[in-house]
Design a protein around this motif. Structure first.
Motif, PDB file in Angstrom:
ATOM      1  N   ARG A 156       0.834  -1.209   0.000  1.00 20.54           N
ATOM      2  CA  ARG A 156       0.000   0.000   0.000  1.00 20.54           C
ATOM      3  C   ARG A 156       0.863   1.252   0.000  1.00 20.54           C
ATOM      4  NH1 ARG A 156      -2.459   0.748   5.659  1.00 20.54           N
ATOM      5  NH2 ARG A 156      -0.259   1.075   6.026  1.00 20.54           N
ATOM      6  N   ASP A 157       1.924   1.307   0.845  1.00 16.05           N
ATOM      7  CA  ASP A 157       2.740   2.518   0.962  1.00 16.05           C
ATOM      8  C   ASP A 157       3.622   2.716  -0.261  1.00 16.05           C
ATOM      9  OD1 ASP A 157       1.567   2.802   3.397  1.00 16.05           O
ATOM     10  OD2 ASP A 157       3.279   2.100   4.570  1.00 16.05           O
ATOM     11  N   ALA A 158       4.082   1.618  -0.876  1.00 18.34           N
ATOM     12  CA  ALA A 158       4.992   1.751  -2.019  1.00 18.34           C
ATOM     13  C   ALA A 158       4.256   1.755  -3.348  1.00 18.34           C
ATOM     14  CB  ALA A 158       6.010   0.603  -2.008  1.00 18.34           C
ATOM     15  N   PRO A 211      -1.919  -3.265  -3.814  1.00 20.42           N
ATOM     16  CA  PRO A 211      -3.036  -2.582  -3.171  1.00 20.42           C
ATOM     17  C   PRO A 211      -4.158  -2.328  -4.155  1.00 20.42           C
ATOM     18  CG  PRO A 211      -1.341  -1.020  -3.708  1.00 20.42           C
ATOM     19  CD  PRO A 211      -0.793  -2.363  -4.090  1.00 20.42           C
ATOM     20  N   VAL A 212      -5.366  -2.172  -3.643  1.00 17.89           N
ATOM     21  CA  VAL A 212      -6.521  -1.751  -4.438  1.00 17.89           C
ATOM     22  C   VAL A 212      -7.020  -0.436  -3.854  1.00 17.89           C
ATOM     23  CG1 VAL A 212      -8.859  -2.306  -5.151  1.00 17.89           C
ATOM     24  CG2 VAL A 212      -7.156  -4.111  -4.993  1.00 17.89           C
ATOM     25  N   TYR A 213      -6.969   0.627  -4.690  1.00 17.14           N
ATOM     26  CA  TYR A 213      -7.387   1.949  -4.231  1.00 17.14           C
ATOM     27  C   TYR A 213      -8.783   2.271  -4.715  1.00 17.14           C
ATOM     28  CZ  TYR A 213      -2.374   2.548  -3.358  1.00 17.14           C
ATOM     29  OH  TYR A 213      -1.082   2.405  -2.924  1.00 17.14           O
ATOM     30  N   SER A 273     -11.681   4.619  -6.551  1.00 20.04           N
ATOM     31  CA  SER A 273     -11.644   5.232  -7.877  1.00 20.04           C
ATOM     32  C   SER A 273     -11.182   6.680  -7.795  1.00 20.04           C
ATOM     33  CB  SER A 273     -13.025   5.162  -8.518  1.00 20.04           C
ATOM     34  OG  SER A 273     -13.951   5.868  -7.718  1.00 20.04           O
ATOM     35  N   GLY A 274     -10.582   7.170  -8.866  1.00 17.01           N
ATOM     36  CA  GLY A 274     -10.062   8.534  -8.926  1.00 17.01           C
ATOM     37  C   GLY A 274      -8.662   8.535  -9.479  1.00 17.01           C
ATOM     38  N   PRO A 275      -8.030   9.732  -9.503  1.00 17.24           N
ATOM     39  CA  PRO A 275      -6.652   9.805 -10.013  1.00 17.24           C
ATOM     40  C   PRO A 275      -5.700   9.045  -9.098  1.00 17.24           C
ATOM     41  CG  PRO A 275      -7.292  11.873  -8.985  1.00 17.24           C
ATOM     42  CD  PRO A 275      -8.529  11.044  -9.058  1.00 17.24           C
ATOM     43  N   PRO A 276      -4.529   8.662  -9.610  1.00 17.94           N
ATOM     44  CA  PRO A 276      -3.580   7.920  -8.783  1.00 17.94           C
ATOM     45  C   PRO A 276      -3.210   8.720  -7.530  1.00 17.94           C
ATOM     46  CG  PRO A 276      -2.904   7.910 -11.071  1.00 17.94           C
ATOM     47  CD  PRO A 276      -4.032   8.882 -10.974  1.00 17.94           C
ATOM     48  N   PRO A 277      -3.065   8.026  -6.381  1.00 18.24           N
ATOM     49  CA  PRO A 277      -2.659   8.733  -5.159  1.00 18.24           C
ATOM     50  C   PRO A 277      -1.313   9.440  -5.344  1.00 18.24           C
ATOM     51  CG  PRO A 277      -3.376   6.497  -4.681  1.00 18.24           C
ATOM     52  CD  PRO A 277      -3.265   6.608  -6.155  1.00 18.24           C
ATOM     53  N   ARG A 278      -1.237  10.658  -4.797  1.00 18.95           N
ATOM     54  CA  ARG A 278      -0.047  11.469  -5.018  1.00 18.95           C
ATOM     55  C   ARG A 278       1.028  11.260  -3.954  1.00 18.95           C
ATOM     56  NH1 ARG A 278      -3.313  16.989  -5.178  1.00 18.95           N
ATOM     57  NH2 ARG A 278      -4.247  15.846  -3.469  1.00 18.95           N
ATOM     58  N   ASP A 279       0.650  10.854  -2.762  1.00 19.97           N
ATOM     59  CA  ASP A 279       1.653  10.731  -1.711  1.00 19.97           C
ATOM     60  C   ASP A 279       1.255   9.593  -0.778  1.00 19.97           C
ATOM     61  OD1 ASP A 279      -0.415  11.751  -0.141  1.00 19.97           O
ATOM     62  OD2 ASP A 279       0.313  13.821  -0.375  1.00 19.97           O
ATOM     63  N   TYR A 304      13.339  -8.454  -4.935  1.00 20.48           N
ATOM     64  CA  TYR A 304      12.028  -8.308  -5.561  1.00 20.48           C
ATOM     65  C   TYR A 304      10.987  -8.105  -4.475  1.00 20.48           C
ATOM     66  CZ  TYR A 304       7.777  -9.184  -8.132  1.00 20.48           C
ATOM     67  OH  TYR A 304       6.536  -9.056  -8.683  1.00 20.48           O
ATOM     68  N   GLY A 305      10.120  -7.125  -4.705  1.00 22.86           N
ATOM     69  CA  GLY A 305       8.982  -6.895  -3.814  1.00 22.86           C
ATOM     70  C   GLY A 305       9.377  -6.617  -2.397  1.00 22.86           C
ATOM     71  N   GLY A 306      10.522  -5.971  -2.173  1.00 26.27           N
ATOM     72  CA  GLY A 306      10.927  -5.630  -0.817  1.00 26.27           C
ATOM     73  C   GLY A 306      11.633  -6.758  -0.088  1.00 26.27           C
ATOM     74  N   ARG A 307      11.848  -7.907  -0.748  1.00 26.44           N
ATOM     75  CA  ARG A 307      12.550  -9.023  -0.122  1.00 26.44           C
ATOM     76  C   ARG A 307      13.837  -9.288  -0.906  1.00 26.44           C
ATOM     77  NH1 ARG A 307      10.655  -9.461   4.647  1.00 26.44           N
ATOM     78  NH2 ARG A 307      11.757 -11.453   4.782  1.00 26.44           N
ATOM     79  N   THR A 308      14.817  -9.860  -0.234  1.00 26.26           N
ATOM     80  CA  THR A 308      16.090 -10.213  -0.870  1.00 26.26           C
ATOM     81  C   THR A 308      16.317 -11.708  -0.689  1.00 26.26           C
ATOM     82  OG1 THR A 308      16.995  -8.024  -0.385  1.00 26.26           O
ATOM     83  CG2 THR A 308      18.557  -9.772  -0.954  1.00 26.26           C
TER      84      THR A 308
END
Length: 894
Positions: free
Chosen positions: A162-164, A193-195, A197-203, A278-282
């Motif tokens: 969600r955060d990335a 994540p599933v957001y 509807s609307g424009p892409p989140p900015r922050d 990949y995906g935050g894991r090494t």
């Protein structure tokens, strides 16, 4: 020219000395050649191992990337749909057929973000993700309702994704589906994540606030890695894969086939190590070469044997310099062939790669190498002369960027692009181009993967999300988006639009007589008819059932009405044939003009529905233009507003019960207990009582009476001993029912269950049904009455004489009471006809064994007249004014 001595020597030296010298030199050269050959074979084997290890690492990384693309493709369904149903989720899973490519896939699941640990629990201040969708359902039923907050690794991945706002892989954890099953239960999830509807989140804050859920694919990690590794890797290496994120060393996979790495004798060859992020894991991949028998190991010995043989021949034929030189050249050629074979084997590894690999000179962009997959896909053959890398790229801007990489040694390009070869169709691919140096000359290395099928799948999903599957018209969700776009254009000062709302008049008849399949075929044919009648710029959609809507840009009132009338005439003249039956159909069309800024989608659709409804109310098969000043439209809007207020009042608990007593007109029928009729009342938002005439018509028109009747029955029975404020026992309690209520097959069961649950005797309940409702559906009314009368309930025919019923109907209706319509009682003193009707109804009712009730009794004179006509009960203000039931009265203040 050399002269031969008699002892066989040359130039004064003994022949044996020359022979020995030639033999020693030949043996030395043989040893050197064998050593060089052995070294060449060793280097070639190391090169093969290097490439095999590199290809294995790339295969694991590619497998993870492809898993991420799988999740991304499913995410497209959520991005294009406001609400994904379990059936749609199963359908997208079935269409993708992911387990054919990923046998390690355990499940696809969607978890709804909530602040409640369970749907019926109170918020606990923590973040929860409750799994609501899972596919396939077989073997994954236990996922439904799972809170991934109970799995720390899974919850961490959901939050990171969600955060990335990119695919995130969880740490390994226990798969609950495999609990108690044989085999490893290791698992990882890849999440997106599933957001909303609307424009892409900015922050970051907006991403956290707009997240509605988390989409995940869970895999058995050991199977995922095992499937990704090439078969040759499993033969040549002992492989271990560990998760080393944040310094940890969690074992994910170990190759148990063959001899373990710790027992290998080939310790001289170093372990190949690669870390994949990949995906935050090494992940750390360690590949230890296995000891194998090399079929070419005997070649150095053969080289040495040939050298010894050559040395013997050299010693024997020392004087034959030419012959010795020829054999030496032959030996050198044989060794060169061995080296060429080693190089060809190395090149073959790259030729077998499925990815498209190209190498081009940086200065002129001309290809110097392309592997087999690349040559086949682009159709460029083995002769690469004249083929430029940039010419294979379709988009001009990207071609220019690739050409400019020659001036940036560290430059790299990674993006999707359309590629095409000479005289070849273009295709979509992920393209990576980087600048490298080979020796002193700069080159461009390009690697591409064909993603055309994935692209086509994504486009098909997008089409399905915006179009109706039956008619191929826009669905309601997409049509509403088009309305929003039109509103935005109006807000920006654009020209007026028109909205046409069309509803078929005889569609239910076709469904009932010929079946729903016939109705579907009619809708599909009408969709084709509309396409041929509408202008090219018109937007048409199916809103559901037999409802269609059309948007016209830059349209005035005259044009909109003319088009609506043309559509009506075409549909009116259309004959639908089905199984030797012909149906004529018609349509009612409402037209709403969209002018100026400040409109809303909800209001426009409500106005269009109102206009269509007015067209039906005025006789069907007509066009009606919405107008704010139309009195009928205003009444319709008022009723629509009341429908919403009624639903809210039910939710808020603002309905209450009043009661009105009935009095027996003959002393002989007086018994203990009272006879009352329950009356429903409504308090508005400010607490004031609303007259029934204000909300009952709206409830009847919009189908809310069954819900309201259920509330009255449930509330009356639940408070049966707390209705009358005097505390008197209730002998008989009358409850009014609407026509749609008793037509509900489940209502009789509801009444019987409520009577049993609240311990109320059925003999004390009387249901009142209006004459019009009973006669309009006689068979259903009789069935309903007989069902409840068998349990002991009584029935009264209300408003008798106001509708179309005749006395003949009374013989067929199993009622206990007749309630004469109040309009006759009101004029009984002044109108002889009303007096005669009351007398006739009373006489006929008594002959049928029924009791007769007169309502709207306003004074003692009317009461006396009814008593004189032998009417059994009187009801009205002269008897008792309605008052609130005891259970709805405020408790006395202390």
């Amino acid at each position: 020219m050399l002269k031969q001595r008699k002892d066989g020597g040359f130039l004064g030296q003994p022949a044996w000395l020359w022979s020995l010298g030639a033999l020693l030199v030949g043996l030395a050269l043989s040893v050197l050649a064998a050593a060089m050959h052995h070294d060449a074979l060793s280097r070639a084997d190391r090169v093969r191992l290097d490439r095999l290890a590199e290809r294995s690492f790339e295969a694991v990384e590619a497998q993870l990337q492809t898993c991420g693309l799988l999740v991304r493709s499913v995410q497209a369904l959520f991005l294009s749909s406001d609400e994904v149903t379990p059936a749609e989720f199963e359908a997208i899973y079935a269409n993708l057929r992911p387990r054919e490519q990923f046998p390690s896939l355990q499940a696809m699941a969607f978890a709804l973000r909530t602040d409640r640990p369970a749907p019926d629990a109170a918020p606990d201040g923590r973040e929860h993700y409750i799994t609501t969708l899972a596919a396939p359902r077989a073997g994954n039923d236990m996922l439904i309702g799972l809170d991934i907050a109970s799995q720390p690794a899974n919850l961490a991945a959901a939050r990171y994704a969600r955060d990335a706002d990119r695919p995130v892989m969880s740490a390994p954890f226990q798969l609950i589906q495999r609990a108690g099953m044989p085999g490893p239960s290791d698992g990882v999830t890849i999440r997106l994540p599933v957001y909303s509807s609307g424009p892409p989140p900015r922050d970051l804050n907006e991403r956290r606030s707009r997240e509605v859920g988390s989409l995940a694919a869970s895999f058995r990690v050991s199977r995922l890695i095992s499937d990704a590794l090439p078969a040759e890797t499993r033969e040549r290496f002992s492989v271990e894969v560990l998760d080393v994120t944040d310094g940890a060393r969690t074992l994910l996979f170990v190759d148990e086939e063959g001899e373990p790495a710790s027992a290998q004798a080939n310790a001289a060859v170093a372990t190949y190590v690669q870390e994949l992020a990949y995906g935050g894991r090494t992940w750390r991949i360690e590949a230890q070469p296995r000891p194998v028998s090399d079929p070419s190991a005997w070649l150095p010995a053969l080289t040495f044997g040939i050298g010894v043989l050559a040395s013997l021949l050299l010693a024997t034929l020392a004087w034959s310099i030419a012959g010795t030189r020829a054999r030496a050249l032959a030996l050198a050629g044989d060794m060169a062939a061995q080296f060429r074979q080693s190089e060809e084997r190395f090149r073959a590894l790259n030729e077998l790669l499925p990815a498209l690999v190209m190498l081009a000179r940086a200065d002129d962009n001309v290809l110097v190498y392309a592997n087999q997959a690349c040559r086949d896909r682009f159709g460029i053959g083995d002769d690469l002369a004249g083929t430029k890398l940039a010419d294979l790229i379709e988009e001009p801007t990207l071609r220019a960027r690739v050409a400019s990489l020659a001036g940036s040694p560290d430059g790299i390009i990674n993006e999707s692009a359309r590629l095409h070869g000479p005289n070849q169709a273009s295709f979509w691919a992920t393209l990576s181009v980087s600048s490298i140096a080979l020796g002193e000359q700069p080159h461009l290395l390009a690697v591409a993967n064909d993603i055309t099928e994935l692209r086509v799948l994504s486009e098909e999903l997008s089409y399905q999300a915006s179009h109706d599957s039956l008619t191929s018209l826009y669905n309601r969700r997409e049509f509403e988006r088009r309305i929003d776009a039109a509103i935005a254009a109006l807000d920006a000062g654009g020209p007026a639009w028109a909205l046409l709302y069309m509803d078929l008049d005889q569609f239910k008849l076709i469904n009932d007589t010929s079946g729903h399949y016939a109705g579907d075929q009619l809708l599909a044919q009408l969709a084709s008819l509309l396409a041929g009648l509408l202008p090219e710029e018109a937007v048409v959609g199916r809103l559901g059932g037999d409802e269609f809507a059309i948007l016209l840009e830059n349209s005035d009132e005259a044009r909109a009405m003319a088009l609506a009338e043309r559509l009506r005439l075409e549909i009116d003249g259309y004959v639908f044939g089905w199984e030797q039956r012909n149906y004529t159909i018609s349509a009612s069309i409402g037209v709403v003009m969209m002018k100026g800024p400040g409109l809303s989608q909800r209001t426009l659709l409500a106005h269009a529905d109102t206009a269509c409804y007015m067209a039906k109310e005025r006789g069907r098969n007509r066009v009606h233009l919405f107008s704010e000043d139309d009195s009928a439209t205003a009444q319709r809007r008022s009723e629509m507003e009341w429908a919403g207020r009624i639903r809210q009042a039910l939710a808020d608990g603002r309905f209450l019960l009043h009661f009105q007593e009935l009095a027996p007109l003959w002393h002989g029928e007086r018994t203990e207990g009272v006879h009352v009729e329950m009356l429903v009342r409504l308090r508005d938002e400010n607490g004031a009582l609303v007259p029934p005439g204000a909300f009952i018509p709206a409830a009847e028109r919009f189908g809310l009476m069954p819900q309201l009747d259920r509330w009255v029955v449930e509330t009356t029975l639940a408070n049966f001993n707390r209705l009358h404020p005097s505390g008197k026992a209730i002998k008989l309690c009358a409850i009014n029912l609407s026509g749609p209520t008793f037509e509900d097959n489940a209502f009789a069961d509801f009444v019987l269950q409520a009577l049993e649950a609240h311990g109320v005797s059925p003999q004390r309940i009387c249901f009142e049904i209006t004459e019009t409702a009973a006669v309009s559906n006689m068979a259903r009314a009789v069935e309903f009455m007989q069902r409840l009368r068998a349990a002991g309930c009584k029935f009264s025919l209300d408003d008798f004489g106001s509708g179309m019923a005749s006395f003949g109907y009374l013989k067929n209706l199993p009622v206990d009471f007749i309630k004469i319509d109040g309009s006759f009682i009101r004029h009984i003193e002044t109108d002889p006809v009303s007096y005669s009707i009351v007398r006739a109804v009373t006489d006929i009712g008594h002959q049928l064994g029924l009791q007769v009730i007169g309502e709207w009794v306003a004074d003692e004179r009317a009461r006396d007249l009814l008593r004189g006509l032998s009417v059994d009960y009187a009801q009205g203000f002269a008897i008792h004014r309605p008052e609130a039931a005891l259970c709805f009265r405020d408790p006395p203040k202390a």
